[in-house]
Design a protein around this motif. Sequence first.
Motif, PDB file in Angstrom:
ATOM      1  N   UNK A  32       0.836  -1.206   0.000  1.00 43.51           N
ATOM      2  CA  UNK A  32       0.000   0.000   0.000  1.00 43.51           C
ATOM      3  C   UNK A  32       0.874   1.260   0.000  1.00 43.51           C
ATOM      4  N   UNK A  33       1.958   1.215   0.737  1.00 43.55           N
ATOM      5  CA  UNK A  33       2.834   2.394   0.819  1.00 43.55           C
ATOM      6  C   UNK A  33       3.389   2.749  -0.564  1.00 43.55           C
ATOM      7  N   UNK A  34       3.682   1.743  -1.387  1.00 45.26           N
ATOM      8  CA  UNK A  34       4.191   2.004  -2.732  1.00 45.26           C
ATOM      9  C   UNK A  34       3.097   2.521  -3.661  1.00 45.26           C
ATOM     10  N   UNK A  35       1.870   2.007  -3.500  1.00 54.29           N
ATOM     11  CA  UNK A  35       0.798   2.337  -4.435  1.00 54.29           C
ATOM     12  C   UNK A  35      -0.050   3.522  -3.966  1.00 54.29           C
ATOM     13  N   UNK A  36      -0.426   3.517  -2.701  1.00 52.30           N
ATOM     14  CA  UNK A  36      -1.250   4.584  -2.110  1.00 52.30           C
ATOM     15  C   UNK A  36      -0.683   4.944  -0.744  1.00 52.30           C
ATOM     16  N   UNK A  37       0.426   5.666  -0.718  1.00 50.51           N
ATOM     17  CA  UNK A  37       1.087   5.952   0.564  1.00 50.51           C
ATOM     18  C   UNK A  37       0.198   6.665   1.574  1.00 50.51           C
ATOM     19  N   UNK A  38      -0.753   7.421   1.094  1.00 54.79           N
ATOM     20  CA  UNK A  38      -1.644   8.141   2.008  1.00 54.79           C
ATOM     21  C   UNK A  38      -2.550   7.196   2.802  1.00 54.79           C
ATOM     22  N   UNK A  39      -2.711   5.960   2.350  1.00 56.36           N
ATOM     23  CA  UNK A  39      -3.576   5.001   3.044  1.00 56.36           C
ATOM     24  C   UNK A  39      -2.804   3.927   3.809  1.00 56.36           C
ATOM     25  N   UNK A  40      -1.489   3.918   3.711  1.00 56.08           N
ATOM     26  CA  UNK A  40      -0.698   2.832   4.278  1.00 56.08           C
ATOM     27  C   UNK A  40      -0.900   2.667   5.785  1.00 56.08           C
ATOM     28  N   UNK A  41      -0.865   3.747   6.533  1.00 52.68           N
ATOM     29  CA  UNK A  41      -1.029   3.641   7.988  1.00 52.68           C
ATOM     30  C   UNK A  41      -2.434   3.172   8.358  1.00 52.68           C
ATOM     31  N   UNK A  42      -3.423   3.645   7.623  1.00 53.75           N
ATOM     32  CA  UNK A  42      -4.801   3.209   7.875  1.00 53.75           C
ATOM     33  C   UNK A  42      -4.949   1.708   7.609  1.00 53.75           C
ATOM     34  N   UNK A  43      -4.342   1.244   6.534  1.00 55.12           N
ATOM     35  CA  UNK A  43      -4.373  -0.188   6.218  1.00 55.12           C
ATOM     36  C   UNK A  43      -3.686  -0.982   7.314  1.00 55.12           C
ATOM     37  N   UNK A  44      -2.575  -0.461   7.837  1.00 54.33           N
ATOM     38  CA  UNK A  44      -1.899  -1.128   8.950  1.00 54.33           C
ATOM     39  C   UNK A  44      -2.814  -1.298  10.150  1.00 54.33           C
ATOM     40  N   UNK A  45      -3.578  -0.262  10.473  1.00 54.93           N
ATOM     41  CA  UNK A  45      -4.545  -0.353  11.571  1.00 54.93           C
ATOM     42  C   UNK A  45      -5.645  -1.356  11.280  1.00 54.93           C
ATOM     43  N   UNK A  46      -6.108  -1.374  10.027  1.00 46.90           N
ATOM     44  CA  UNK A  46      -7.142  -2.337   9.641  1.00 46.90           C
ATOM     45  C   UNK A  46      -6.628  -3.771   9.757  1.00 46.90           C
ATOM     46  N   UNK A  47      -5.348  -3.974   9.459  1.00 46.24           N
ATOM     47  CA  UNK A  47      -4.768  -5.307   9.578  1.00 46.24           C
ATOM     48  C   UNK A  47      -4.635  -5.739  11.035  1.00 46.24           C
ATOM     49  N   UNK A  48      -4.376  -4.801  11.931  1.00 44.08           N
ATOM     50  CA  UNK A  48      -4.349  -5.123  13.367  1.00 44.08           C
ATOM     51  C   UNK A  48      -5.740  -5.586  13.814  1.00 44.08           C
ATOM     52  N   UNK A  49      -6.767  -4.888  13.344  1.00 45.11           N
ATOM     53  CA  UNK A  49      -8.149  -5.271  13.650  1.00 45.11           C
ATOM     54  C   UNK A  49      -8.465  -6.631  13.046  1.00 45.11           C
ATOM     55  N   UNK A  50      -8.000  -6.846  11.809  1.00 46.38           N
ATOM     56  CA  UNK A  50      -8.211  -8.137  11.152  1.00 46.38           C
ATOM     57  C   UNK A  50      -7.639  -9.273  11.989  1.00 46.38           C
ATOM     58  N   UNK A  51      -6.446  -9.101  12.495  1.00 41.99           N
ATOM     59  CA  UNK A  51      -5.820 -10.163  13.300  1.00 41.99           C
ATOM     60  C   UNK A  51      -6.681 -10.494  14.521  1.00 41.99           C
ATOM     61  N   UNK A  52      -7.159  -9.468  15.189  1.00 44.37           N
ATOM     62  CA  UNK A  52      -8.023  -9.690  16.352  1.00 44.37           C
ATOM     63  C   UNK A  52      -9.275 -10.456  15.951  1.00 44.37           C
ATOM     64  N   UNK A  53      -9.892 -10.065  14.834  1.00 41.67           N
ATOM     65  CA  UNK A  53     -11.109 -10.734  14.367  1.00 41.67           C
ATOM     66  C   UNK A  53     -10.852 -12.187  13.971  1.00 41.67           C
ATOM     67  N   UNK A  54      -9.731 -12.439  13.314  1.00 38.38           N
ATOM     68  CA  UNK A  54      -9.394 -13.809  12.901  1.00 38.38           C
ATOM     69  C   UNK A  54      -9.169 -14.689  14.129  1.00 38.38           C
ATOM     70  N   UNK A  55      -8.419 -14.180  15.100  1.00 41.96           N
ATOM     71  CA  UNK A  55      -8.160 -14.968  16.312  1.00 41.96           C
ATOM     72  C   UNK A  55      -9.453 -15.248  17.073  1.00 41.96           C
ATOM     73  N   UNK A  56     -10.355 -14.264  17.145  1.00 43.51           N
ATOM     74  CA  UNK A  56     -11.645 -14.475  17.805  1.00 43.51           C
ATOM     75  C   UNK A  56     -12.468 -15.525  17.055  1.00 43.51           C
ATOM     76  N   UNK A  57     -12.470 -15.444  15.736  1.00 44.05           N
ATOM     77  CA  UNK A  57     -13.234 -16.410  14.936  1.00 44.05           C
ATOM     78  C   UNK A  57     -12.687 -17.825  15.117  1.00 44.05           C
ATOM     79  N   UNK A  58     -11.393 -17.952  15.174  1.00 44.86           N
ATOM     80  CA  UNK A  58     -10.798 -19.288  15.359  1.00 44.86           C
ATOM     81  C   UNK A  58     -11.081 -19.833  16.753  1.00 44.86           C
ATOM     82  N   UNK A  59     -11.004 -18.965  17.764  1.00 45.31           N
ATOM     83  CA  UNK A  59     -11.319 -19.414  19.131  1.00 45.31           C
ATOM     84  C   UNK A  59     -12.773 -19.863  19.232  1.00 45.31           C
TER      85      UNK A  59
END
Length: 141
Positions: A32-59
């Motif tokens: 994302x940083x290479x293609x849309x640098x203005x969204x890279x940090x937001x995507x990073x935050x979304x991925x942190x949320x994704x990890x939490x959601x995936x772990x909850x779904x697996x549990x």
Amino acid sequence: MDPVTMAAGSALVAAMATDAWKQARDGVVALWRRVHPERAEQVGGELETLRTQVLQARRAQDPDTEQALEGMWRLHLQTLLQRDPQVAGELRRLLDNQLAPTLNPGERERVYSVIQNTAVYGGTSYVAGRDIRPEPPAPKA
């Protein structure tokens, strides 16, 4: 939807439940940083949320939620690819070099399974995932 996009979305969600989730996250953020640098940090935050959601779904043994998360990230990646088709090669490298290696062999096989659509006009087509022994065509009477 592009098969690489589908595979990358699935691999990303699966990688979030591994010990190498940070590597997967960093690879996607770098893309994302290479293609849309203005969204890279937001995507990073979304991925942190994704990890939490995936772990909850697996549990909770909730494959439907995990599948929905895959669909959501496939759409994110597809949108990225539609905006900049040159990203296709980078996405494939991300899949092959950073996402897929974090997965166990069963998940890796699932991620790389390919959906094929075939159209044949005026001939015969054989599509197989394994051995194929076609019968010769019957003679025309």
